[in-house]
Write an enzyme that holds these catalytic residues in place. Structure first.
Site, mmCIF file in Angstrom:
data_model
loop_
_atom_site.group_PDB
_atom_site.id
_atom_site.type_symbol
_atom_site.label_atom_id
_atom_site.label_comp_id
_atom_site.label_asym_id
_atom_site.label_seq_id
_atom_site.Cartn_x
_atom_site.Cartn_y
_atom_site.Cartn_z
ATOM 1 N N THR A 206 -6.397 0.551 11.833
ATOM 2 C CA THR A 206 -6.595 0.727 10.381
ATOM 3 C C THR A 206 -6.689 -0.586 9.609
ATOM 4 O OG1 THR A 206 -4.200 0.843 10.111
ATOM 5 C CG2 THR A 206 -5.381 2.938 10.299
ATOM 6 N N HIS B 72 5.420 -4.924 8.721
ATOM 7 C CA HIS B 72 5.363 -6.284 9.259
ATOM 8 C C HIS B 72 5.551 -7.329 8.169
ATOM 9 C CE1 HIS B 72 3.151 -4.928 13.159
ATOM 10 N NE2 HIS B 72 4.455 -4.935 13.287
ATOM 11 N N ASN C 78 -3.059 -7.016 8.707
ATOM 12 C CA ASN C 78 -3.971 -6.994 7.549
ATOM 13 C C ASN C 78 -3.923 -8.307 6.772
ATOM 14 O OD1 ASN C 78 -2.658 -6.480 4.716
ATOM 15 N ND2 ASN C 78 -1.423 -5.338 6.194
ATOM 16 N N CYS D 241 0.860 -1.180 0.000
ATOM 17 C CA CYS D 241 0.000 0.000 0.000
ATOM 18 C C CYS D 241 0.902 1.237 0.000
ATOM 19 C CB CYS D 241 -0.854 -0.005 1.260
ATOM 20 S SG CYS D 241 0.190 -0.013 2.747
ATOM 21 N N GLU E 256 0.238 -0.746 16.570
ATOM 22 C CA GLU E 256 -0.503 0.464 16.172
ATOM 23 C C GLU E 256 -1.463 0.895 17.280
ATOM 24 O OE1 GLU E 256 -2.686 0.376 12.357
ATOM 25 O OE2 GLU E 256 -4.169 1.682 13.301
HETATM 26 FE FE1 SF4 Z 1 -0.906 0.738 4.523
HETATM 27 FE FE2 SF4 Z 1 -1.365 0.620 7.149
HETATM 28 FE FE3 SF4 Z 1 -1.270 2.974 5.895
HETATM 29 FE FE4 SF4 Z 1 -3.292 1.293 5.433
HETATM 30 S S1 SF4 Z 1 -2.822 2.337 7.370
HETATM 31 S S2 SF4 Z 1 -2.179 2.513 3.902
HETATM 32 S S3 SF4 Z 1 -2.260 -0.696 5.572
HETATM 33 S S4 SF4 Z 1 0.429 1.508 6.152
#
Ligand code: SF4
Length: 310
Positions: A165, A43, A226, A14, A128
């Site tokens: 998130t 991760h 995720n 991402c 997080e």
């Molecule tokens: Fe990527 Fe995490 Fe940011 Fe979403 S919150 S864009 S998964 S780094």
């Protein structure tokens, strides 16, 4: 056996992961090793090992960073106390925290400072969540499940809800439903905290399951929230699903009985690993491939000043 692969898109990196890795690479280029990084930058074990080979040094605590050295903060975010400690120790902090995580931190502060108790839907032990709760430790309560939502005591305070998130959309909805049924209208951010990348990767998994994949392979490390959620989403839709680190996890017994296999990768998994798994699947007879794209992503986050300006 001859089989088919449904390849999910979006998958792999991402924008937040891309940015975090680029920050470390650029710092190594500009300053030379070692570059200290607090916590694994993202991760994924493959990413971490590659950066270690280039000279990055990953530490669990900023106390391990020599005074005056550069200290990169990982994509997952940190509590303000960590930033304060870095400053006290004279570290040169470079912020690789994903802007979408920083947005959740800002919400946490705003709600807590306007007299709300903040329910943070997420996993207690995820880095997080630890960072976000650290914004206002006394006014933020982590709620991991509908059962915990049933037990929440607000002491009469108005309730606001934010979330990690990288959760499953469906899991968050079931926890928030309980809070709503108990406390009525909740203060919530206008846009979901679950980020676009998490949402798109989950939507793509749902699609490949609905198209007939009976086994979903999710490439990612066990520490990746995720990626773990992608496994759960696939299972919740009735497919078998497993998390694999790379192509070496593919044995014939894993594929036994599955004519159509779905493939995806978590947001911290490099695309090279996807290509290596595809090649291994082709060797095992899964040589028909269909790309299944549910969204196009063109998100890009600017690099921090310390890195971009040079
Ligand atoms: Fe990527 Fe995490 Fe940011 Fe979403 S919150 S864009 S998964 S780094």
């Amino acid at each position: 056996m001859s089989g088919r692969v449904l390849l999910a898109a979006p998958r792999s990196f991402c924008a937040g992961v891309d940015r975090a890795i680029e920050i470390v690479e650029k710092l190594l280029d500009q300053h030379g090793p070692p570059i200290y990084v607090r916590h694994h930058i993202v991760h994924n074990d493959h990413v971490v090992r590659r950066l270690e080979e280039l000279g990055a040094v990953f530490v669990d605590d900023e106390e391990e960073v020599p005074q005056g050295a550069i200290c990169v903060l990982s994509a997952h975010g940190v509590a303000p106390a960590v930033r304060d400690n870095c400053e006290r120790r004279g570290l040169r902090v470079v912020d690789a925290v994903c802007p979408l995580v920083s947005k959740v931190h800002a919400e946490a502060r705003r709600y807590a400072d306007s007299g709300h108790l903040v329910a943070l839907v997420g996993h207690h032990d995820h880095v997080e969540v630890i960072g976000t709760k650290g914004e206002r430790p006394d006014q933020i309560v982590v709620v991991e499940s509908p059962e915990e939502a049933e037990r929440l005591d607000t002491n009469g305070k108005p309730l606001a809800v934010i979330s990690q998130t990288t959760l499953s959309l469906d899991d968050v909805a079931s926890t928030v439903d309980v809070l709503e049924s108990r406390f009525g209208d909740l203060r919530r951010p206008g846009a979901d905290d679950i980020c676009y990348a998490t949402q798109n990767r989950q939507d793509a998994v749902k699609e490949i399951v609905s198209m007939g994949a009976t086994l979903i392979l999710v490439i990612g490390s066990p520490t990746s929230s995720n990626a773990q959620r992608l496994v759960e989403v696939a299972r919740a839709r009735g497919a078998e699903a497993t998390l694999i680190d790379d192509e070496n996890a593919i044995g014939d017994d894993l594929l036994d009985g599955h004519e159509t296999v779905g493939l995806t990768a978590g947001a911290s998994t490099p695309e090279e690993l996807v290509q290596a798994v595809l090649a291994r699947l082709a060797d095992s007879g899964y040589d028909e491939r269909e790309d299944v794209t549910v969204a196009r992503e063109d998100v890009h986050f600017r690099l921090p000043r310390e890195v971009a300006a040079r």
